[in-house]
Design a protein around this motif. Structure first.
Motif, PDB file in Angstrom:
ATOM      1  N   GLY A 279       0.855  -1.179   0.000  1.00 57.46           N
ATOM      2  CA  GLY A 279       0.000   0.000   0.000  1.00 57.46           C
ATOM      3  C   GLY A 279       0.887   1.222   0.000  1.00 57.46           C
ATOM      4  N   PHE A 280       0.294   2.364   0.255  1.00 63.37           N
ATOM      5  CA  PHE A 280       1.065   3.608   0.332  1.00 63.37           C
ATOM      6  C   PHE A 280       1.316   3.999   1.783  1.00 63.37           C
ATOM      7  CE2 PHE A 280      -0.488   3.725  -4.016  1.00 63.37           C
ATOM      8  CZ  PHE A 280       0.636   4.178  -4.700  1.00 63.37           C
ATOM      9  N   GLY A 281       1.552   2.985   2.607  1.00 67.85           N
ATOM     10  CA  GLY A 281       1.877   3.224   3.995  1.00 67.85           C
ATOM     11  C   GLY A 281       0.643   3.195   4.879  1.00 67.85           C
ATOM     12  N   PRO A 282       0.833   2.925   6.188  1.00 66.40           N
ATOM     13  CA  PRO A 282      -0.312   2.830   7.098  1.00 66.40           C
ATOM     14  C   PRO A 282      -0.779   4.179   7.612  1.00 66.40           C
ATOM     15  CG  PRO A 282       1.708   2.315   8.263  1.00 66.40           C
ATOM     16  CD  PRO A 282       2.106   2.553   6.833  1.00 66.40           C
ATOM     17  N   LYS A 283      -2.081   4.300   7.786  1.00 67.80           N
ATOM     18  CA  LYS A 283      -2.632   5.375   8.589  1.00 67.80           C
ATOM     19  C   LYS A 283      -2.513   4.976  10.060  1.00 67.80           C
ATOM     20  CE  LYS A 283      -5.968   7.353   5.325  1.00 67.80           C
ATOM     21  NZ  LYS A 283      -7.383   7.706   5.090  1.00 67.80           N
ATOM     22  N   PRO A 284      -2.669   5.927  10.991  1.00 62.19           N
ATOM     23  CA  PRO A 284      -2.594   5.563  12.408  1.00 62.19           C
ATOM     24  C   PRO A 284      -3.555   4.423  12.741  1.00 62.19           C
ATOM     25  CG  PRO A 284      -2.560   7.944  12.182  1.00 62.19           C
ATOM     26  CD  PRO A 284      -2.829   7.385  10.803  1.00 62.19           C
ATOM     27  N   GLY A 285      -3.027   3.393  13.387  1.00 63.33           N
ATOM     28  CA  GLY A 285      -3.843   2.249  13.804  1.00 63.33           C
ATOM     29  C   GLY A 285      -3.884   1.112  12.811  1.00 63.33           C
ATOM     30  N   GLU A 286      -3.523   1.349  11.538  1.00 69.47           N
ATOM     31  CA  GLU A 286      -3.654   0.296  10.530  1.00 69.47           C
ATOM     32  C   GLU A 286      -2.593  -0.793  10.679  1.00 69.47           C
ATOM     33  OE1 GLU A 286      -5.966   2.553   6.864  1.00 69.47           O
ATOM     34  OE2 GLU A 286      -3.827   2.114   6.646  1.00 69.47           O
ATOM     35  N   ALA A 287      -1.392  -0.445  11.117  1.00 71.73           N
ATOM     36  CA  ALA A 287      -0.361  -1.468  11.306  1.00 71.73           C
ATOM     37  C   ALA A 287      -0.782  -2.438  12.408  1.00 71.73           C
ATOM     38  CB  ALA A 287       0.981  -0.818  11.638  1.00 71.73           C
TER      39      ALA A 287
ATOM     40  N   SER B  75       2.500   8.365   1.424  1.00 73.42           N
ATOM     41  CA  SER B  75       2.812   7.730   2.709  1.00 73.42           C
ATOM     42  C   SER B  75       2.917   8.759   3.823  1.00 73.42           C
ATOM     43  CB  SER B  75       4.101   6.917   2.612  1.00 73.42           C
ATOM     44  OG  SER B  75       5.213   7.725   2.282  1.00 73.42           O
ATOM     45  N   PHE B  76       3.416   9.964   3.522  1.00 73.64           N
ATOM     46  CA  PHE B  76       3.476  11.019   4.536  1.00 73.64           C
ATOM     47  C   PHE B  76       2.073  11.467   4.929  1.00 73.64           C
ATOM     48  CE2 PHE B  76       3.748  15.503   5.808  1.00 73.64           C
ATOM     49  CZ  PHE B  76       4.692  15.424   6.822  1.00 73.64           C
ATOM     50  N   ALA B  77       1.212  11.681   3.943  1.00 73.58           N
ATOM     51  CA  ALA B  77      -0.157  12.110   4.243  1.00 73.58           C
ATOM     52  C   ALA B  77      -0.892  11.051   5.061  1.00 73.58           C
ATOM     53  CB  ALA B  77      -0.908  12.400   2.951  1.00 73.58           C
ATOM     54  N   ARG B  78      -0.682   9.781   4.721  1.00 77.05           N
ATOM     55  CA  ARG B  78      -1.361   8.716   5.451  1.00 77.05           C
ATOM     56  C   ARG B  78      -0.814   8.580   6.879  1.00 77.05           C
ATOM     57  NH1 ARG B  78      -4.572   5.248   2.853  1.00 77.05           N
ATOM     58  NH2 ARG B  78      -3.982   3.468   4.168  1.00 77.05           N
ATOM     59  N   ALA B  79       0.498   8.622   7.028  1.00 70.87           N
ATOM     60  CA  ALA B  79       1.104   8.451   8.352  1.00 70.87           C
ATOM     61  C   ALA B  79       0.710   9.556   9.312  1.00 70.87           C
ATOM     62  CB  ALA B  79       2.617   8.370   8.226  1.00 70.87           C
ATOM     63  N   THR B  80       0.507  10.764   8.789  1.00 64.20           N
ATOM     64  CA  THR B  80       0.163  11.908   9.634  1.00 64.20           C
ATOM     65  C   THR B  80      -1.340  12.161   9.691  1.00 64.20           C
ATOM     66  OG1 THR B  80       0.460  13.419   7.759  1.00 64.20           O
ATOM     67  CG2 THR B  80       2.380  13.039   9.180  1.00 64.20           C
ATOM     68  N   ALA B  81      -2.138  11.253   9.097  1.00 69.24           N
ATOM     69  CA  ALA B  81      -3.597  11.388   9.055  1.00 69.24           C
ATOM     70  C   ALA B  81      -4.007  12.729   8.452  1.00 69.24           C
ATOM     71  CB  ALA B  81      -4.203  11.235  10.451  1.00 69.24           C
ATOM     72  N   LEU B  82      -3.246  13.189   7.469  1.00 68.70           N
ATOM     73  CA  LEU B  82      -3.544  14.452   6.795  1.00 68.70           C
ATOM     74  C   LEU B  82      -4.751  14.267   5.871  1.00 68.70           C
ATOM     75  CD1 LEU B  82      -2.646  17.383   6.132  1.00 68.70           C
ATOM     76  CD2 LEU B  82      -1.165  16.413   4.365  1.00 68.70           C
ATOM     77  N   ASP B  83      -5.766  15.074   6.070  1.00 66.13           N
ATOM     78  CA  ASP B  83      -6.939  15.032   5.191  1.00 66.13           C
ATOM     79  C   ASP B  83      -6.591  15.814   3.922  1.00 66.13           C
ATOM     80  OD1 ASP B  83      -9.440  14.613   4.170  1.00 66.13           O
ATOM     81  OD2 ASP B  83     -10.402  16.181   5.363  1.00 66.13           O
ATOM     82  N   MET B  84      -5.783  15.209   3.101  1.00 73.06           N
ATOM     83  CA  MET B  84      -5.129  15.911   2.001  1.00 73.06           C
ATOM     84  C   MET B  84      -6.026  16.053   0.785  1.00 73.06           C
ATOM     85  SD  MET B  84      -1.590  14.946  -0.007  1.00 73.06           S
ATOM     86  CE  MET B  84      -2.397  14.191  -1.415  1.00 73.06           C
ATOM     87  N   THR B  85      -6.030  17.238   0.229  1.00 71.53           N
ATOM     88  CA  THR B  85      -6.563  17.439  -1.116  1.00 71.53           C
ATOM     89  C   THR B  85      -5.389  17.698  -2.039  1.00 71.53           C
ATOM     90  OG1 THR B  85      -8.226  18.580  -2.440  1.00 71.53           O
ATOM     91  CG2 THR B  85      -6.905  19.953  -0.963  1.00 71.53           C
ATOM     92  N   VAL B  86      -5.647  17.796  -3.315  1.00 71.81           N
ATOM     93  CA  VAL B  86      -4.590  18.046  -4.298  1.00 71.81           C
ATOM     94  C   VAL B  86      -4.842  19.398  -4.941  1.00 71.81           C
ATOM     95  CG1 VAL B  86      -3.562  17.287  -6.485  1.00 71.81           C
ATOM     96  CG2 VAL B  86      -4.164  15.607  -4.737  1.00 71.81           C
ATOM     97  N   THR B  87      -3.785  20.170  -5.072  1.00 71.61           N
ATOM     98  CA  THR B  87      -3.859  21.485  -5.705  1.00 71.61           C
ATOM     99  C   THR B  87      -2.843  21.549  -6.838  1.00 71.61           C
ATOM    100  OG1 THR B  87      -2.186  22.432  -4.238  1.00 71.61           O
ATOM    101  CG2 THR B  87      -4.492  22.553  -3.497  1.00 71.61           C
ATOM    102  N   ASN B  88      -2.978  22.565  -7.669  1.00 77.00           N
ATOM    103  CA  ASN B  88      -2.020  22.754  -8.765  1.00 77.00           C
ATOM    104  C   ASN B  88      -0.603  22.890  -8.220  1.00 77.00           C
ATOM    105  OD1 ASN B  88      -4.760  23.997  -9.534  1.00 77.00           O
ATOM    106  ND2 ASN B  88      -3.782  23.726 -11.541  1.00 77.00           N
ATOM    107  N   GLY B  89      -0.458  23.570  -7.086  1.00 75.97           N
ATOM    108  CA  GLY B  89       0.867  23.751  -6.502  1.00 75.97           C
ATOM    109  C   GLY B  89       1.518  22.431  -6.148  1.00 75.97           C
ATOM    110  N   LEU B  90       0.755  21.520  -5.556  1.00 79.68           N
ATOM    111  CA  LEU B  90       1.310  20.206  -5.222  1.00 79.68           C
ATOM    112  C   LEU B  90       1.670  19.431  -6.487  1.00 79.68           C
ATOM    113  CD1 LEU B  90       2.081  17.970  -3.266  1.00 79.68           C
ATOM    114  CD2 LEU B  90      -0.318  17.253  -3.246  1.00 79.68           C
TER     115      LEU B  90
END
Length: 521
Positions: free
Chosen positions: A14-22, A378-393
């Motif tokens: 996967g793209f890394g665990p979210k908190p609790g998934e491991a 993996s960074f967004a998942r590990a930090t539980a970031l409710d990430m959206t995607v923007t042109n800048g990203l």
């Protein structure tokens, strides 16, 4: 298995665990997790769909000849559109601004990032990424960009865990590949070899099975006279190219006289363009005047069933899921599973399962460097970031060296660690992480207090974020490097919820993610 295996498995499958998934994986076990992931249901994936629905990308351009100026935020509307709805964007004679022609690529790129972060079907997302790279197309070309949503949706995603022979035909008949490798212009008497060569060299048997330096006549290739050649030579490529003449796209091309193809962007077989005479491919004789598309389909079957294809594909799968140089014993064992299941509808899923449950998968330590897409997700998942995607990203990921669907050569992006470890590349990787942590591109605010119940010392914060991101015991060297880099005393107090405390904690989590322990999987 060691105590860190769930974290390692979720970073590879996967793209890394979210908190609790491991911990959840530790409880249910890898076989049961694979049962679910390798047979994803068709029901709603609510969190992922919500993220896709909420995403907006900016499009801006000045007025031009035939169009008005535009500046607006748009949803990802192309993802579900049929190809004929987007095909007009490929016509250079129609009045569209350049950003309009490339917008479908941006939408699919944004959706790829969002699915990697939010989808519950993590293994399908990993395999979709793998196959997009294996069957690479360059969407910088406007016709490929228009065809990309259909290619992603109806070809790559649909077959990512299915049967490879079916997959090959879906790719070979896809508008994106027909345009990218020029087979739509292939005619009897002037067959274009691009697709046939990549079918053998990249999609199927692999470069290791190219024997033209040793043999220049088909009958000299070991096993060829028995219909089981050890590899392929240029003669096989030439003859296969003839087999695919007539596989084309409804792109408005002339058929002779006043007749023309429609301009829908859909696949079409044009019998009058096909070379109907006898052929010989991989030691097999093709009789003349076969039924429509039969020649090309037979080539696909020969490629899919060849033992060299099994080895080539299984080595690539093991390289993606384990290490740059996977054990040869595992590659051969996976290839045997591949061959044994080549008639099964879930052939690819069975091979992935065999690799994931092998002792080598469990015993191989983390050493493979994450590519930028993996790093962001993996960074967004590990930090539980409710990430959206923007042109800048998207722009920053492009600048990191992995422009999604923008790799010009058919080889796709390299899947070896050294390709992503130059000095400039490392700086870009660090910039990606710091930008996500500090929300430079308005992708979502990171919860700086995630692993903590209240105020912590700087050393406790560094150790807490290491446990959250890496899964194992914290490294004293990493903790010391962060203290030095941030000019913090280990006993300095940091309070989540306060402006200064949150700023330091967010920067700290980015620094933890810059460590080799997080950068590899």
């Amino acid at each position: 298995m060691d105590s860190e295996w769930p974290h390692r498995a979720l970073n590879r499958l996967g793209f890394g665990p979210k908190p609790g998934e491991a911990e959840a994986l530790r409880r249910v076990g890898l076989p049961r997790w694979l049962d679910e992931q390798l047979a994803p249901d068709t029901g709603p994936d609510d969190a992922c769909q919500s993220a896709l629905d909420a995403c907006r990308l900016r499009i801006k351009y000045d007025a031009g000849e035939g169009w008005a100026a535009v500046e607006e935020m748009r949803p990802l509307a192309s993802l579900s559109k049929p190809i004929d709805a987007l095909w007009p964007l490929s016509d250079g004679k129609k009045p569209f601004a350049g950003p309009e022609r490339q917008f479908p690529r941006l939408e699919v790129a944004a959706a790829t990032l969002l699915r990697a972060v939010h989808s519950r079907w993590q293994l399908r997302e990993v395999m979709t990424d793998f196959w997009h790279n294996h069957f690479n197309v360059y969407a910088g070309e406007q016709a490929v960009a228009a065809a990309l949503p259909a290619y992603d949706r109806d070809v790559i995603r649909r077959h990512a865990l299915g049967n490879f022979r079916d997959f090959l035909e879906a790719v070979g008949g896809s508008t994106a590949m027909l345009v990218y490798l020029n087979n739509r212009s292939s005619r009897a008497g002037s067959a274009n070899e691009n697709y046939a060569r990549e079918l053998f060299e990249l999609h199927g048997l692999g470069r290791g099975a190219y024997l033209n330096a040793l043999y220049n006549k088909w009958r000299d290739v070991p096993g060829a006279t028995a219909g089981k050649p050890a590899g392929y030579i240029d003669q096989d490529v030439y003859e296969a190219a003839r087999a695919f003449t007539g596989w084309a796209v409804e792109d408005g091309a002339g058929l002779g006289g006043e007749q023309r193809l429609p301009a829908t962007g859909r696949f079409v077989y044009v019998e009058s363009w096909h070379d109907n005479y006898q052929k010989r491919v991989l030691g097999q004789e093709f009789d003349p005047y076969q039924p429509p598309m039969a020649d090309g389909r037979r080539v696909l079957s020969l490629v899919a069933d060849h033992p060299a294809t099994a080895l080539h594909l299984c080595r690539k799968l093991c390289t993606r899921l384990l290490a740059d140089d996977p054990p040869e014993t595992l590659v051969k064992a996976a290839a045997q599973v591949w061959m044994d299941n080549r008639r099964q509808p879930d052939q690819i899923a069975r091979v992935v399962r065999a690799i994931a449950l092998s002792p080598a998968f469990a015993d191989t330590p983390p050493a493979k460097v994450k590519r930028p897409l993996e790093l962001v997700a993996s960074f967004a998942r590990a930090t539980a970031l409710d990430m959206t995607v923007t042109n800048g990203l998207l722009n920053e990921v492009d600048s990191s060296g992995q422009r999604l669907f923008g790799c010009p050569p058919p080889t796709g992006y390299p899947d070896r660690s050294d390709a992503w470890l130059g000095a400039a590349a490392i700086r870009r990787r660090w910039s990606l992480l710091l930008g996500l942590a500090e929300n430079w591109w308005k992708t979502g605010a990171l919860n700086a207090a995630l692993p903590f119940a209240g105020p912590v010392t700087a050393a406790e914060a560094a150790e807490g974020w290491q446990r959250a991101l890496v899964g194992g015991p914290p490294s004293a060297d990493v903790t010391q490097a962060i203290m030095t880099g941030m000019a913090l005393a280990p006993t300095a107090r940091l309070t989540p919820g306060q402006k200064d405390g949150d700023a330091k904690l967010r920067r700290m989590v980015a620094f933890v993610a810059m460590s080799p322990q997080f950068q590899t999987r």
